[in-house]
Write an enzyme that holds these catalytic residues in place. Structure first.
Site, PDB file in Angstrom:
ATOM      1  N   PHE A   1       5.678  -5.877  43.235  1.00  0.00           N
ATOM      2  CA  PHE A   1       4.993  -5.743  41.950  1.00  0.00           C
ATOM      3  C   PHE A   1       3.934  -6.828  41.860  1.00  0.00           C
ATOM      4  O   PHE A   1       4.074  -7.889  42.469  1.00  0.00           O
ATOM      5  CB  PHE A   1       5.980  -5.933  40.793  1.00  0.00           C
ATOM      6  CG  PHE A   1       7.060  -4.880  40.730  1.00  0.00           C
ATOM      7  CD1 PHE A   1       6.947  -3.801  39.868  1.00  0.00           C
ATOM      8  CD2 PHE A   1       8.185  -4.960  41.540  1.00  0.00           C
ATOM      9  CE1 PHE A   1       7.925  -2.827  39.807  1.00  0.00           C
ATOM     10  CE2 PHE A   1       9.177  -3.985  41.492  1.00  0.00           C
ATOM     11  CZ  PHE A   1       9.040  -2.915  40.623  1.00  0.00           C
TER      12      PHE A   1
ATOM     13  N   THR B   1      10.459  -3.073  46.549  1.00  0.00           N
ATOM     14  CA  THR B   1       9.169  -2.768  45.926  1.00  0.00           C
ATOM     15  C   THR B   1       8.476  -4.071  45.586  1.00  0.00           C
ATOM     16  O   THR B   1       9.113  -5.040  45.184  1.00  0.00           O
ATOM     17  CB  THR B   1       9.355  -1.895  44.666  1.00  0.00           C
ATOM     18  OG1 THR B   1       9.884  -0.630  45.076  1.00  0.00           O
ATOM     19  CG2 THR B   1       8.037  -1.634  43.941  1.00  0.00           C
TER      20      THR B   1
END
Ligand SMILES: O=C(O)C(=O)C[C@]1(C(=O)O)C=C[C@@H](O)C=C1
Length: 364
Positions: free
Chosen positions: A266, A264
């Site tokens: 960010f 992921t």
């Protein structure tokens, strides 16, 4: 190994530790001096800028380049990450908001980026992270923006439309999910598995194969899933390492994500512009008029100037003005002459252009 040899090696380690202790303390005193100089140079009404992401990225890269081993580059950079984090805390303790509760991957991303000396503050929703930063209640926020398996986090993108905020950095986090149970869980009688909807989706095939008839319950975060399992003998949670240790849960199965390279990305949001490092990304929001070929027209200047696009995302507009909204990330800094030329060209063609920020590419 003989006792004698072991003793001699430990004497050497003790003496190295003493030198390290002296050097780290000398570095910390230097950081205090840096803070004093920063305060001294302020013109009236100006706020000191203690946190310097461009300098931190440069230091970490240099450490990785010069690392003689046997420690790996990432391990070595992580140690220096923590040293810098504590040095910065001497200058100014940073407050960083993230999507809570404690134990989420957002918290892991915040600590990976800033180190453990920051004060990390959990928020109940992504929108709250934005609001805390805009209000100046925290120095920075960390929000998820895209997952390699599940795609964009549309709620975060929408928040960028609503708030005036600067992107100051990015963090990439490898996401490993585990199936977690508590001390009292009857592992043969699991009827319910809790997790965040994105995590359930990221483990869909594994769940189909191993727990096809078990109810999957989406909750607000992985940490919340772990919290619930603590009190229920018939349920399990899918969550990561931080949530597992925070709630004292055991891994019944490890790394159950369908794609082993599941990660992921960010973004670090704040109110300060970041100077160039030579290895930067820029994020913009553009709205084009609703006519054929608009997207093509938007992309041509990037191609003509040899600028690499790293991401393009489309979102429905929120007002008449933002008819079509494109989120675009590309290599380069807004102060680079080529990037400036591209932005000028887009400004001429677009209905609206908002530069969200230029920031160092993730080092760790
Ligand atoms: O170089 C600076 O401006 C510092 O404040 C020192 C230092 C460091 O420890 O090296 C600390 C915090 C900044 O974010 C960057 C670097």
């Amino acid at each position: 190994m003989s006792e004698q040899e072991l003793k001699a090696l430990r004497v050497r380690i003790d003496s190295i530790d003493e030198k390290l202790l002296e050097l780290i303390s000398e570095r910390a005193r230097c950081a205090q001096e840096v803070a004093r100089v920063k305060m001294k140079e302020l013109v009236e009404g100006e706020q000191p800028v203690f946190y310097r992401p461009e300098r931190e990225a440069w230091i970490l890269k240099r450490i990785m380049e010069r690392n003689p081993g046997p420690l790996g580059n990432e391990e070595m950079a992580r140690l220096f990450r923590e040293i810098m984090s504590t040095c910065l805390a001497l200058e100014q303790p940073l407050k960083v908001a993230y999507l809570g509760p404690e134990g989420t991957f957002s918290q892991a991303a915040a600590l990976k980026h800033f180190g453990h000396a920051v004060i990390s503050q959990p928020m109940a929703a992504i929108d709250e992270v934005f609001r805390e930063v805009v209000a100046g209640a925290v120095n920075f926020g960390v929000v998820p923006v895209e997952n390699s398996t599940e795609g964009a986090v549309s709620h975060t993108l929408d928040c960028f439309l609503e708030h005036d905020i600067v992107i100051c950095g990015e963090v990439e986090l490898r996401i490993h999910h585990h199936l977690l149970v508590g001390d009292t869980t009857r592992t043969n009688s699991i009827t319910r598995i809790y997790s965040h909807a994105q995590s359930l989706a990221q483990c869909r095939k594994w769940l189909d194969a191993h727990y096809p008839n078990v109810e999957r319950v989406a909750v607000s975060s992985n940490a919340e899933a772990a919290r619930r399992v603590k009190n229920e003998w018939n349920s399990a949670a899918i969550a990561g390492d931080m949530a597992a240790s925070l709630y004292g849960l055991t891994r019944l199965a490890e790394k159950i994500e369908d794609h082993p390279d599941n990660s992921t990305r960010f973004l670090v949001i704040g109110n300060q512009q970041v100077p160039p490092t030579g290895d930067d990304k820029t994020s913009i929001i553009v709205s084009m008029s609703n006519k054929p070929g608009a997207l093509h027209e938007l992309l041509v200047p990037f191609h003509e100037n040899g600028i690499d696009l790293t991401r393009i995302e489309t979102r429905p507009s929120r007002s008449g003005k933002w008819t079509y909204v494109f989120f675009i990330d590309f290599m380069g800094h807004q102060q680079d002459p080529l990037v400036k030329a591209v932005l000028e060209k887009i400004r001429e063609e677009a209905v609206a252009l908002k530069v969200l920020g230029s920031y160092p590419r993730a080092v760790l």
